[in-house]
Design a protein around this motif. Structure first.
Motif, PDB file in Angstrom:
ATOM      1  N   ALA A 113       0.827  -1.204  -0.001  1.00 46.48           N
ATOM      2  CA  ALA A 113      -0.145  -0.068   0.017  1.00 46.48           C
ATOM      3  C   ALA A 113       0.839   1.209  -0.076  1.00 46.48           C
ATOM      4  O   ALA A 113       0.465   2.220  -0.722  1.00 46.48           O
ATOM      5  N   GLU A 114       1.833   1.116   0.602  1.00 45.67           N
ATOM      6  CA  GLU A 114       2.779   2.279   0.893  1.00 45.67           C
ATOM      7  C   GLU A 114       3.481   2.616  -0.579  1.00 45.67           C
ATOM      8  O   GLU A 114       3.682   3.709  -1.151  1.00 45.67           O
ATOM      9  N   ASP A 149       1.355   6.763  -6.600  1.00 47.49           N
ATOM     10  CA  ASP A 149       0.235   7.949  -6.668  1.00 47.49           C
ATOM     11  C   ASP A 149       0.865   9.166  -6.661  1.00 47.49           C
ATOM     12  O   ASP A 149       0.380  10.041  -7.583  1.00 47.49           O
ATOM     13  N   GLU A 191       2.146   1.851  -3.439  1.00 45.18           N
ATOM     14  CA  GLU A 191       1.179   2.474  -4.357  1.00 45.18           C
ATOM     15  C   GLU A 191       1.180   3.943  -4.044  1.00 45.18           C
ATOM     16  O   GLU A 191       0.705   4.614  -4.961  1.00 45.18           O
ATOM     17  N   ALA A 192       1.198   4.345  -2.651  1.00 47.74           N
ATOM     18  CA  ALA A 192       0.854   5.627  -2.467  1.00 47.74           C
ATOM     19  C   ALA A 192       1.900   6.568  -3.117  1.00 47.74           C
ATOM     20  O   ALA A 192       1.668   7.519  -3.604  1.00 47.74           O
TER      21      ALA A 192
END
Lengths: 317, 317
Positions: B201-202, B208, B204-205
């Motif tokens: 998730a990190e 982004d 992915e962030a």
């Protein structure tokens, strides 16, 4: 204005203009220095270095004023490699304006990385030669003692004064040996503050550890603001100069310095040609397209660029 | 041994020897690559990068084994720029010896800075071409993802797999954006450990935040040791390849890559000539003596060196 004639007539504006031309990488500036190179070698070059806030400018100013009393002509080059616009240094100039800069026997110039094509070091080398040709007896190069580019600049000096202040403590340990090694004289400024003797002792200890040569840099407590120790500092500069000449280390140092300078100019000139070639996208793109199409391999493409380079140089002469 | 004939006959010893010659800066190696350059362009080049300990070698090995099952020929270049002797990498080879290196369809080579005249990057570029000419279908370049030289090396790859592990936490923040940007696929290895999803998730962030292009790098949880996710990883490599070709970004990337390589070879060749000139103390000392005697100025001395340089180059061709 005929810059060269102006310089030889000791017109400060001509000197200032020529230094700017040198900063801008104008070949005419180099041409003038080439023509007048025989006049260099008179000035004594003194480097003043040390961390921000140790009072380098004050030391320089007091030394300059003392030497002015003896009728010497003084050039001061305040180098700030960290400033792209010499902003801080310009402020410094303003402060100085009131006393030193109105003296006709003093020339002060700030130099930053702004527009210093081919590197600040090359521009400072040029400025020193210009002030030497101008007829200055002493040229001070004042620069913050951090980073390789500053070490390179301060290596220009015949004598380097490393300015420190009491209470540096661990900072002295932090100073890289390479920086300590460029000091010919250590001046502990603001020595009316607590811990001046301890700082001097710490410097002596560093010198015990680091120096292996015959010459041992003296360590002197000064209070530049009040002119304390300034005459003694000048005496130490003279002693260093005498030692260098007697021992022959001056000649060796100067030869190494010139070698480094010539190689720098040479490398810089090559890199400028390479850079202008890489800007010539037509030639590059054509070559790369051929490599993409396997008509050419990367090594042969580089060979072609070398041909181009040689061709460029041949046309220059 | 006729190296070129050996290489074309798929003799691994010839390839190994040619890579060593490339590392040693032997011009014969460049000559052979020049002659065979038309045979390059077949291999797919895959970069495997990431911090020490994330399992890059395991990921590479498992990918290689999977591709071997499909009958592909595999070259592996393990780069360790921090090692002057490829010590660590050699140990890595030993471990691998037992399985992969006995496979005739696999060629493994460690490369450090040892003896890499003209830079490791140039030697790795050469090694990739040699393995490409050899006929490898896939060439893996495995390197620790730190430092500019490694970024330069990994830029060689068509697809870069950035390997990470759970629990990096703040480390991800610490990874410079420049390094994140070279990843085409992110693989969270050892994803049976706690925090794998959070790490993903990190990443992915970060993506982004950092990526603006059309292509969005996928993030995949894998457990390389148990072969978990390896087939999926190969599928993502294929997808990336298809995207690059369809979008035309491959051609642009390759053209930029070749341009950088050609300019590197060119600069390196110039710097080598400059270096060998600076070793020629006779010429330099003679020039410096003239400058010391004021018969010559430093700028004209540099001009003379440039003449010498051009002359040297002219004799080469």
């Amino acid at each position: 204005m005929d810059i060269k004639a102006g310089l030889l007539k000791k017109d400060k504006r001509a000197a200032a203009r020529l230094i700017s031309m040198m900063e801008n990488g104008e070949s005419e500036a180099v041409q003038i220095i080439k023509e007048c190179y025989g006049m260099t070698g008179h000035a004594r070059i003194i480097g003043i270095t040390g961390a921000p806030g140790v009072g380098k400018s004050t030391v320089t100013d007091k030394l300059a004023k003392q030497l002015r009393k003896e009728g010497k002509q003084i050039g001061i080059i305040a180098v700030d490699p960290t400033s792209p616009f010499t902003g801080g240094a310009i402020l410094g100039d303003r402060v100085r304006m009131t006393d030193l800069n109105t003296d006709p026997g003093v020339f002060i110039r700030s130099m930053g990385t702004r527009g210093a094509l081919g590197g600040l070091s090359k521009a400072v080398h040029g400025a020193v030669k210009i002030l030497d040709i101008f007829g200055m007896d002493y040229i001070f190069i004042e620069t913050v003692g951090v980073g390789q580019s500053e070490i390179d600049i301060v290596k220009l000096a015949d004598t380097v004064i490393m300015v420190m202040v009491p209470g540096l403590g661990d900072d002295i340990q932090a100073i890289k040996a390479g920086i300590m090694e460029i000091g010919d004289i250590f001046a502990v400024n603001k020595s009316d503050r607590d811990g001046a003797d301890r700082t001097a002792a710490e410097i002596e200890a560093m010198l015990d550890f680091n120096r292996s040569e015959e010459y041992r840099p003296p360590v002197l407590n000064i209070i530049a603001r009040d002119n304390g120790g300034i005459e003694e500092l000048i005496r130490l500069v003279e002693e260093h100069w005498e030692y260098e000449n007697k021992s022959g280390s001056y000649k060796k140092k100067k030869s190494n310095r010139l070698k480094a300078e010539v190689m720098d100019i040479f490398r810089d000139s090559i890199m400028r040609t390479v850079h202008s070639m890489s800007e010539n996208t037509n030639i590059i793109n054509e070559l790369i397209q051929k490599v993409m199409d396997k008509q050419l391999d990367p090594y042969s493409a580089a060979d072609r660029l070398m041909d181009e380079f040689t061709e460029n140089q041949r046309h220059k002469f």
